[in-house]
Design a protein around this motif. Structure first.
Motif, short mmCIF file in Angstrom:
data_model
loop_
_atom_site.label_atom_id
_atom_site.label_comp_id
_atom_site.label_asym_id
_atom_site.label_seq_id
_atom_site.Cartn_x
_atom_site.Cartn_y
_atom_site.Cartn_z
N ILE A 154 15.55 23.12 -38.15
CA ILE A 154 16.36 24.00 -39.20
C ILE A 154 17.49 24.67 -38.24
O ILE A 154 18.65 24.63 -38.88
CB ILE A 154 15.52 25.42 -39.51
N GLN A 155 17.36 24.59 -36.97
CA GLN A 155 18.45 25.11 -36.05
C GLN A 155 19.44 24.11 -36.26
O GLN A 155 20.76 24.30 -36.05
CB GLN A 155 17.92 25.45 -34.65
N LEU A 185 25.62 12.57 -37.35
CA LEU A 185 26.00 12.33 -35.96
C LEU A 185 25.06 13.29 -35.41
O LEU A 185 24.77 13.09 -33.96
CB LEU A 185 27.43 12.59 -35.73
N LEU A 186 24.74 14.30 -35.92
CA LEU A 186 24.08 15.46 -34.95
C LEU A 186 22.41 15.05 -35.13
O LEU A 186 21.58 15.75 -34.66
CB LEU A 186 24.47 16.73 -35.44
N GLY A 187 22.09 14.26 -36.27
CA GLY A 187 20.77 13.81 -36.28
C GLY A 187 19.80 15.08 -37.09
O GLY A 187 18.90 15.19 -36.91
N THR A 188 20.89 15.55 -38.12
CA THR A 188 20.31 16.66 -38.90
C THR A 188 19.52 16.21 -40.06
O THR A 188 19.80 15.05 -40.84
CB THR A 188 21.46 17.42 -39.31
N ASP A 189 18.43 16.68 -40.45
CA ASP A 189 17.63 16.77 -41.87
C ASP A 189 18.47 16.85 -42.93
O ASP A 189 18.82 17.97 -43.15
CB ASP A 189 16.57 17.33 -41.88
N LEU A 190 18.87 15.86 -43.77
CA LEU A 190 19.75 16.07 -45.00
C LEU A 190 19.11 17.14 -46.01
O LEU A 190 19.80 17.80 -46.66
CB LEU A 190 20.14 14.89 -45.62
N GLY A 191 17.66 17.14 -46.13
CA GLY A 191 17.16 18.07 -46.88
C GLY A 191 17.15 19.48 -46.47
O GLY A 191 17.50 20.22 -47.44
N TRP A 192 17.07 19.83 -45.36
CA TRP A 192 17.28 21.33 -44.89
C TRP A 192 18.84 21.66 -44.99
O TRP A 192 19.11 22.84 -45.44
CB TRP A 192 16.93 21.47 -43.50
N VAL A 193 19.60 20.61 -44.68
CA VAL A 193 21.36 20.89 -44.90
C VAL A 193 21.33 21.41 -46.58
O VAL A 193 22.00 22.21 -46.71
CB VAL A 193 21.98 20.01 -44.49
N THR A 194 20.75 20.69 -47.23
CA THR A 194 20.93 20.52 -48.99
C THR A 194 20.45 22.16 -49.13
O THR A 194 21.20 22.61 -50.08
CB THR A 194 20.39 19.58 -49.56
N ALA A 246 7.71 19.21 -48.43
CA ALA A 246 6.22 18.51 -48.33
C ALA A 246 6.14 18.46 -46.50
O ALA A 246 5.10 18.63 -46.16
CB ALA A 246 6.25 17.28 -48.96
N ALA A 247 7.13 17.84 -45.96
CA ALA A 247 7.25 17.54 -44.66
C ALA A 247 6.95 18.89 -43.63
O ALA A 247 6.23 18.55 -42.71
CB ALA A 247 8.30 16.64 -44.13
N THR A 248 7.29 19.83 -44.35
CA THR A 248 7.15 21.11 -43.59
C THR A 248 5.75 21.80 -43.86
O THR A 248 5.20 22.31 -42.98
CB THR A 248 8.28 22.22 -44.05
N LEU A 249 5.21 21.64 -45.29
CA LEU A 249 4.03 22.29 -45.60
C LEU A 249 2.78 21.76 -45.27
O LEU A 249 1.72 22.14 -45.35
CB LEU A 249 4.15 22.99 -46.85
N LEU A 250 3.03 20.16 -45.81
CA LEU A 250 1.80 19.53 -45.73
C LEU A 250 1.34 19.20 -44.08
O LEU A 250 2.31 18.76 -43.41
CB LEU A 250 1.88 18.19 -46.36
N PRO A 251 0.08 18.96 -44.02
CA PRO A 251 -0.68 18.85 -42.47
C PRO A 251 -0.12 17.27 -42.32
O PRO A 251 0.01 16.53 -43.12
CB PRO A 251 -2.03 19.12 -42.56
#
Length: 492
Positions: A423-424, A182-191, A288-293
């Motif tokens: 992240i927020q 519902l909030l469009g949150t990235d499940l990876g960061w939530v995990t 990978a989505a955060t660190l790779l260009p």
């Protein structure tokens, strides 16, 4: 329609939802759909879809809005919850929980049984629903308590506390998955963040429970008889206390004794592998989505293998081999075990979808925008508002899942309209989750599961379980708030 009227409709809808669930005991799925329908009508959503014109966009009708909201939410949630339920069921029936608890106890030593069981519970709670996971561990709790000569509440209280904390904050559990959708949150960061917060909460559950257990609690007569008979021929060794007062649909079917006498349970290493594999895959995709260009050829690959649906499917296939094929289970028996996981999961999935329908109604009617403006006018940070709204809904109607979904629907417009980082948004979602953790009391089925299996009266349950869940919820929110400040300073 002006803001005051829209907010009044929203307040009336929430009040009606609470009355239906609390006073009239209407099933949450039906209550959410009924309230969604009435709110949509009251807020002026048209009876049928109005096609777009040159001057106005298309307006969905009442039924079309509910269907769109439910379908949009279930697209992700249904698959994740079903896969997670089947994985948890295989671990449950195979006897993996006992292996995990025994291994942690061996590592930490006999003097740290409570800490060992709490650590094992934290890990086991990731793929297994709260009430199911706790009931699976009840025989283990009883066994260790009989050897130590202590009341089951000594070891059982921290185990239940950390399992509920993981249940509200870590995917693939339905509340956090549905709220994230519902909030469009990235499940990876939530995990990643949810697990990171759960670890200190595990320590806190252990030490707070020790403080709460300084006094002696008189065990309920029925539980005392069951505990006294545990391990004798007159009991099935499952800790099967009567949970008809609110124990949840899966309590009656939960058994660790389904193994044959000649079948050894899987090793703790096997169970840890099954739990860690999907977590590692999900985290790899997020990192990978955060660190790779952008444009890096590896990003699509990691995005694919890090998708929660793919990660859980891999874990389930691995469990199919390690827990069934390699151990000689027939395909028919394996199919029965997997199929048994779906009916309880279906109820959870439908409630989650109905929460999505309610959220869609709030958005289409303009209530979400009106509430967003009103919340902004209070001057309170979104993190605090998310926590408080969720806590109020949790204490009012009992279900953590309903509290998370309703809160996410209410604040979704505010979150979408603001310039929050990935992240927020994950931290806001977790703030909602930890609001739904606190103040578990008599309108919560989990309260009855814990108190009846541990032999606590209602008064003692309020003194222990309610206090523990509230401490853990507030502590989780404070940790999330600290991370919010750190993220803000990093972005400055």
């Amino acid at each position: 329609m002006n803001t005051a009227i829209l907010l009044g409709i929203a307040a009336g809808g929430i009040a009606l939802l609470l009355v239906l669930i609390i006073r009239f005991k209407v099933q949450a799925f039906v209550a959410l759909l009924l309230v969604s329908l009435l709110v949509a009508l009251a807020a002026g959503i048209p009876l049928t879809t109005i096609p777009a014109t040159e001057d106005t966009p298309e307006r969905l009708g009442v039924i079309q809005t509910i269907v769109a909201g439910m379908g949009g939410t279930l697209g992700t949630v249904a698959i994740l919850v079903a896969l997670g339920a089947m994985l948890g069921r295989l671990i449950e029936v195979s006897g993996g929980a006992a292996s995990l608890a025994g291994r942690f106890t061996t590592l930490l030593g006999p003097k740290r049984v409570s800490a060992a069981l709490t650590a094992a519970a934290l890990v086991l709670a990731i793929p297994v629903f709260f009430d199911v996971g706790f009931i699976i561990l009840v025989p283990i709790i009883y066994g260790f308590c009989k050897v130590a000569g202590v009341n089951p509440v000594k070891f059982g209280l921290p185990v239940a506390g950390i399992m509920l904390a993981v249940h509200v904050a870590v995917p693939p559990h339905p509340g956090i998955v549905g709220g994230s959708a519902l909030l469009g949150t990235d499940l990876g960061w939530v995990t990643i963040i949810g697990l990171g917060v759960a670890v200190p909460l595990g320590f806190l559950a252990h030490f707070v429970s020790k403080l709460l257990n300084r006094r002696e609690f008189t065990m309920l007569p029925a539980t005392a008889v069951q505990f006294a008979q545990f391990g004798t021929d007159s009991t099935d060794n499952t800790g099967g206390a009567d949970s008809s007062t609110g124990g949840g649909s899966s309590a009656g079917s939960t058994r660790t004794g389904t193994l044959t006498k000649t079948e050894a349970p899987p090793t703790a290493g096997t169970i840890l592998t099954l739990i860690l594999v999907p977590l590692v895959l999900i985290m790899s995709g997020t990192l990978a989505a955060t660190l790779l260009p952008a444009g890096d050829p590896l990003r699509p690959l990691f995005a694919f293998i890090g998708a929660p649906i793919f990660a859980l499917l891999v874990a389930l296939l691995l469990a199919f081999y390690l827990l069934t094929v390699r151990r000689g289970w027939s395909l028919a028996h394996t199919g029965d075990v997997l199929e048994a996981a779906l009916p309880p999961a279906a109820i959870v999935i439908l409630v989650t979808g109905a929460g999505g329908a309610f959220a869609k109604v709030l958005t289409e009617s303009g209530i979400g925008t009106a509430l967003s403006d009103a919340l902004t006018a209070t001057g309170l940070p979104i993190l605090v508002l998310a926590f408080l709204i969720s806590l109020v809904l949790r204490v009012s109607q009992g279900s953590a899942t309903v509290a998370i979904l309703s809160t996410a629907g209410l604040i979704a417009e505010n979150v979408a309209a603001s310039d929050y980082s990935v992240i927020q948004v994950a931290l806001i979602t977790l703030s909602v989750a930890f609001g739904a953790l606190g103040l578990s009391h008599v309108n919560d089925s989990g309260f009855w599961v814990v108190t009846r299996y541990l032999g606590l009266s209602v008064a003692d349950g309020l003194r222990t379980w309610t206090v523990l869940t509230t401490v853990l919820g507030v502590a989780g929110f404070l940790i999330v708030s600290l991370l919010w400040l750190v993220v803000g300073l990093g972005a400055a």
